[in-house]
Design a protein around this motif. Structure first.
Motif, PDB file in Angstrom:
ATOM      1  N   SER A 215       0.846  -1.202   0.000  1.00  0.00           N
ATOM      2  CA  SER A 215       0.000   0.000   0.000  1.00  0.00           C
ATOM      3  C   SER A 215       0.874   1.241   0.000  1.00  0.00           C
ATOM      4  O   SER A 215       1.984   1.237   0.529  1.00  0.00           O
ATOM      5  CB  SER A 215      -0.906   0.022   1.234  1.00  0.00           C
ATOM      6  N   MET A 216       0.347   2.316  -0.592  1.00  0.00           N
ATOM      7  CA  MET A 216       1.044   3.601  -0.608  1.00  0.00           C
ATOM      8  C   MET A 216       0.170   4.683  -0.007  1.00  0.00           C
ATOM      9  O   MET A 216      -1.026   4.738  -0.268  1.00  0.00           O
ATOM     10  CB  MET A 216       1.397   3.996  -2.052  1.00  0.00           C
ATOM     11  N   MET A 217       0.793   5.536   0.806  1.00  0.00           N
ATOM     12  CA  MET A 217       0.098   6.727   1.257  1.00  0.00           C
ATOM     13  C   MET A 217      -0.179   7.603   0.040  1.00  0.00           C
ATOM     14  O   MET A 217       0.589   7.600  -0.935  1.00  0.00           O
ATOM     15  CB  MET A 217       0.941   7.495   2.270  1.00  0.00           C
ATOM     16  N   GLU A 218      -1.247   8.353   0.086  1.00  0.00           N
ATOM     17  CA  GLU A 218      -1.701   9.155  -1.057  1.00  0.00           C
ATOM     18  C   GLU A 218      -0.616  10.098  -1.588  1.00  0.00           C
ATOM     19  O   GLU A 218      -0.495  10.296  -2.796  1.00  0.00           O
ATOM     20  CB  GLU A 218      -2.930   9.954  -0.624  1.00  0.00           C
ATOM     21  N   ASN A 219       0.172  10.681  -0.691  1.00  0.00           N
ATOM     22  CA  ASN A 219       1.208  11.629  -1.097  1.00  0.00           C
ATOM     23  C   ASN A 219       2.612  11.031  -0.984  1.00  0.00           C
ATOM     24  O   ASN A 219       3.564  11.698  -0.572  1.00  0.00           O
ATOM     25  CB  ASN A 219       1.115  12.915  -0.265  1.00  0.00           C
ATOM     26  N   SER A 220       2.739   9.779  -1.343  1.00  0.00           N
ATOM     27  CA  SER A 220       4.049   9.139  -1.400  1.00  0.00           C
ATOM     28  C   SER A 220       4.388   8.858  -2.861  1.00  0.00           C
ATOM     29  O   SER A 220       3.552   9.056  -3.739  1.00  0.00           O
ATOM     30  CB  SER A 220       4.049   7.835  -0.589  1.00  0.00           C
ATOM     31  N   TRP A 221       5.606   8.394  -3.127  1.00  0.00           N
ATOM     32  CA  TRP A 221       5.979   8.042  -4.501  1.00  0.00           C
ATOM     33  C   TRP A 221       6.888   6.813  -4.492  1.00  0.00           C
ATOM     34  O   TRP A 221       7.542   6.503  -3.499  1.00  0.00           O
ATOM     35  CB  TRP A 221       6.641   9.214  -5.223  1.00  0.00           C
ATOM     36  N   PHE A 222       6.927   6.131  -5.639  1.00  0.00           N
ATOM     37  CA  PHE A 222       7.629   4.848  -5.753  1.00  0.00           C
ATOM     38  C   PHE A 222       8.205   4.776  -7.158  1.00  0.00           C
ATOM     39  O   PHE A 222       7.465   4.784  -8.142  1.00  0.00           O
ATOM     40  CB  PHE A 222       6.610   3.723  -5.525  1.00  0.00           C
ATOM     41  N   SER A 223       9.524   4.758  -7.270  1.00  0.00           N
ATOM     42  CA  SER A 223      10.134   4.800  -8.600  1.00  0.00           C
ATOM     43  C   SER A 223      11.562   4.279  -8.570  1.00  0.00           C
ATOM     44  O   SER A 223      12.215   4.256  -7.523  1.00  0.00           O
ATOM     45  CB  SER A 223      10.129   6.243  -9.131  1.00  0.00           C
ATOM     46  N   VAL A 224      12.052   3.900  -9.723  1.00  0.00           N
ATOM     47  CA  VAL A 224      13.423   3.411  -9.860  1.00  0.00           C
ATOM     48  C   VAL A 224      14.445   4.531  -9.648  1.00  0.00           C
ATOM     49  O   VAL A 224      15.608   4.265  -9.350  1.00  0.00           O
ATOM     50  CB  VAL A 224      13.614   2.749 -11.248  1.00  0.00           C
ATOM     51  N   ILE A 225      14.013   5.780  -9.768  1.00  0.00           N
ATOM     52  CA  ILE A 225      14.925   6.915  -9.657  1.00  0.00           C
ATOM     53  C   ILE A 225      14.142   8.151  -9.232  1.00  0.00           C
ATOM     54  O   ILE A 225      12.952   8.269  -9.512  1.00  0.00           O
ATOM     55  CB  ILE A 225      15.648   7.154 -11.013  1.00  0.00           C
ATOM     56  N   SER A 226      14.821   9.063  -8.557  1.00  0.00           N
ATOM     57  CA  SER A 226      14.153  10.308  -8.146  1.00  0.00           C
ATOM     58  C   SER A 226      14.016  11.243  -9.347  1.00  0.00           C
ATOM     59  O   SER A 226      14.793  11.152 -10.310  1.00  0.00           O
ATOM     60  CB  SER A 226      14.971  11.003  -7.052  1.00  0.00           C
ATOM     61  N   PRO A 227      13.046  12.154  -9.329  1.00  0.00           N
ATOM     62  CA  PRO A 227      12.880  13.095 -10.444  1.00  0.00           C
ATOM     63  C   PRO A 227      14.131  13.934 -10.713  1.00  0.00           C
ATOM     64  O   PRO A 227      14.482  14.177 -11.854  1.00  0.00           O
ATOM     65  CB  PRO A 227      11.718  13.982  -9.984  1.00  0.00           C
ATOM     66  N   GLU A 228      14.826  14.366  -9.648  1.00  0.00           N
ATOM     67  CA  GLU A 228      16.032  15.172  -9.813  1.00  0.00           C
ATOM     68  C   GLU A 228      17.135  14.383 -10.516  1.00  0.00           C
ATOM     69  O   GLU A 228      17.793  14.900 -11.427  1.00  0.00           O
ATOM     70  CB  GLU A 228      16.553  15.660  -8.451  1.00  0.00           C
ATOM     71  N   SER A 229      17.347  13.130 -10.095  1.00  0.00           N
ATOM     72  CA  SER A 229      18.395  12.307 -10.715  1.00  0.00           C
ATOM     73  C   SER A 229      18.056  11.981 -12.163  1.00  0.00           C
ATOM     74  O   SER A 229      18.927  11.998 -13.037  1.00  0.00           O
ATOM     75  CB  SER A 229      18.579  11.010  -9.923  1.00  0.00           C
ATOM     76  N   CYS A 230      16.790  11.721 -12.421  1.00  0.00           N
ATOM     77  CA  CYS A 230      16.337  11.455 -13.779  1.00  0.00           C
ATOM     78  C   CYS A 230      16.587  12.678 -14.665  1.00  0.00           C
ATOM     79  O   CYS A 230      17.096  12.553 -15.794  1.00  0.00           O
ATOM     80  CB  CYS A 230      14.852  11.102 -13.772  1.00  0.00           C
ATOM     81  N   SER A 231      16.248  13.860 -14.154  1.00  0.00           N
ATOM     82  CA  SER A 231      16.453  15.095 -14.900  1.00  0.00           C
ATOM     83  C   SER A 231      17.940  15.332 -15.185  1.00  0.00           C
ATOM     84  O   SER A 231      18.313  15.740 -16.284  1.00  0.00           O
ATOM     85  CB  SER A 231      15.888  16.285 -14.098  1.00  0.00           C
ATOM     86  N   THR A 232      18.780  15.044 -14.206  1.00  0.00           N
ATOM     87  CA  THR A 232      20.227  15.236 -14.364  1.00  0.00           C
ATOM     88  C   THR A 232      20.799  14.316 -15.438  1.00  0.00           C
ATOM     89  O   THR A 232      21.631  14.726 -16.253  1.00  0.00           O
ATOM     90  CB  THR A 232      20.953  14.987 -13.028  1.00  0.00           C
ATOM     91  N   ILE A 233      20.325  13.063 -15.459  1.00  0.00           N
ATOM     92  CA  ILE A 233      20.812  12.094 -16.452  1.00  0.00           C
ATOM     93  C   ILE A 233      20.356  12.479 -17.862  1.00  0.00           C
ATOM     94  O   ILE A 233      21.137  12.449 -18.817  1.00  0.00           O
ATOM     95  CB  ILE A 233      20.337  10.675 -16.098  1.00  0.00           C
TER      96      ILE A 233
END
Length: 318
Positions: A215-233
Motif C-alpha cells: 500500500s502507498m500513502m496518497e502523497n508518497s511516490w515509488f520509482s526506480v529513480i528520483s525526479p532530480e536524478s532522472c532530470s540530471t541524467i
C-alpha cells in the motif's frame, strides 16, 4: 508548521485564523463567527489545492519536514511499551537508517521494520537521511528470518531517497545485500505487509519492499529513480524535475493504475503532516485489514501467490 511554496495560500489563512483566536483571547471580543468563516475558507482552500496536485508537488509533500516517519507510525500504532527495537546485522554494525523490532498492534505481534529519517540536522546525519548501508539490509533480513522462526507477520515501512551511494557501501556489497533481500523475501513463510509512507526510491525501497500486500500513502511516490536524478541524467541539470516526475508515473495513483501496488491509503485533509493522528489510524486500520485477509490463506499458497505477483509485472520479449 512549515509550509511548501504551493501551500502559501493555506499558510496565509492559517495565520489569519491564529490571529483571530489570539485577538479573542486578549480582548474578550466574540470572534467566533469570523473564526468559523476562516476555518471554512481554510478547508476549501486545502481541498482546492490538493484536488489537483502535480506529481512533483506530491514528491514535495512526501518530503515535508513535518511528515510522520517510520518510528512515529510504529510508536503510535503499537501498544504502549510493546515495541522492542532490535539492533545489528551480526556481521559488521548497526545501521541507524533502518529500524526494526517486535511490537503489538491490538492483540497481534508483528515484526515492524522500516527506513528512518531524522527530524533535525543532527538526527538526519545520525540516520544518514534514511539511506541504508548494506548492513541495514542485512539487519532487516536477520529480523525477517527471526519473525519467520517465531511465525510472526512482517510489516515494512518505506521512506527512503535510496540506498546509501557511498564507495564504502559498494565495497561492503550494497547490490548483493539488496538482491539477497528481494530473493529471500519472496520465500519467507509469513505474511508480509508493505507500506510506502513517503519516498520509495530505487533499490533502497525494494530491499524491504517485497510483500503480499503493498500500500502507498496518497502523497508518497515509488520509482526506480528520483525526479532530480532522472532530470540530471537526461538533461544534464535538475531543472526538469517536474517534467521527470510526470514522465516517471511515480505517484500512488499511477502505481495503482499500473497494478504495481494493491491499495492507496487516503491521507487526512492537507496531507499526513496536517493531522498525523488521523494518518496513524488510517495506517493501523489498513494493517489490521490486510493481516486478517492474509492470515486466512495457506502459507504455501501465499508464497506461490507472492512470487506470481512479481513475476507477472512488466512485459518482455525473447
Amino acid at each position: 508548521m512549515e509550509y511548501l511554496d504551493f501551500e502559501k495560500p493555506i499558510q496565509e489563512i492559517q495565520d489569519q485564523y491564529v490571529n483571530c483566536v489570539l485577538i479573542e483571547k486578549k480582548s474578550g471580543i466574540n470572534m467566533k463567527e469570523i473564526c468559523n468563516q476562516l476555518q471554512l475558507k481554510l478547508e476549501k482552500t486545502i481541498k482546492k489545492l490538493h484536488s489537483n496536485l502535480t506529481p512533483w508537488q506530491r514528491v514535495q509533500l512526501s518530503r515535508h519536514p513535518n511528515r510522520p516517519y517510520t518510528l512515529d507510525y510504529i510508536h503510535s500504532i503499537t501498544k504502549e511499551d510493546s515495541f522492542i527495537e532490535l539492533h545489528g546485522d551480526r556481521h559488521f554494525s548497526d545501521d541507524k537508517a533502518i529500524v526494526g523490532g517486535f511490537g503489538k498492534i491490538e492483540d497481534h505481534t508483528f515484526m515492524l521494520i522500516g527506513t528512518q529519517k531524522g527530524k533535525n540536522t543532527k538526527d538526519r546525519q545520525y540516520r544518514r537521511f534514511g539511506m541504508p548501508n548494506p548492513e541495514g539490509y542485512r539487519k532487516a533480513l536477520r529480523l525477517m528470518k527471526l519473525a519467520e522462526k517465531f511465525e510472526k507477520p512482517i510489516i515494512t515501512f518505506i521512506d527512503t531517497p535510496g540506498a546509501f551511494p557511498g564507495i564504502e557501501a559498494e565495497e561492503r556489497g550494497q547490490g548483493e545485500a539488496i538482491g539477497k533481500n528481494i530473493y529471500e523475501m519472496m520465500c519467507l513463510k509469513v505474511p508480509i505487509i508493505v507500506l510506502i509512507i513517503g519516498e520509495g526510491a530505487s533499490g533502497g525501497a525494494l530491499g524491504i519492499g517485497i510483500g503480499d500486500k503493498v500500500s502507498m500513502m496518497e502523497n508518497s511516490w515509488f520509482s526506480v529513480i528520483s525526479p532530480e536524478s532522472c532530470s540530471t541524467i537526461l538533461w544534464g541539470s535538475r531543472d526538469h524535475k517536474e517534467k521527470s516526475a510526470e514522465a516517471l508515473k511515480l505517484t500512488a495513483g499511477n502505481m495503482h493504475q499500473l497494478n504495481l501496488i494493491d491499495e492507496v491509503i487516503k491521507e487526512p485533509l492537507g496531507g499526513a503532516h496536517f493531522c498525523p493522528k488521523k494518518a496513524y489510524k488510517l495506517v493501523k486500520k489498513q494493517i489490521i485489514k490486510h493481516y486478517k485477509q492474509l492470515s486466512e490463506i495457506n502459507i504455501e499458497f501465499l508464497i506461490k501467490k507472492r512470487k506470481n505477483k512479481y513475476i507477472s509485472i512488466g512485459f518482455f520479449d525473447e
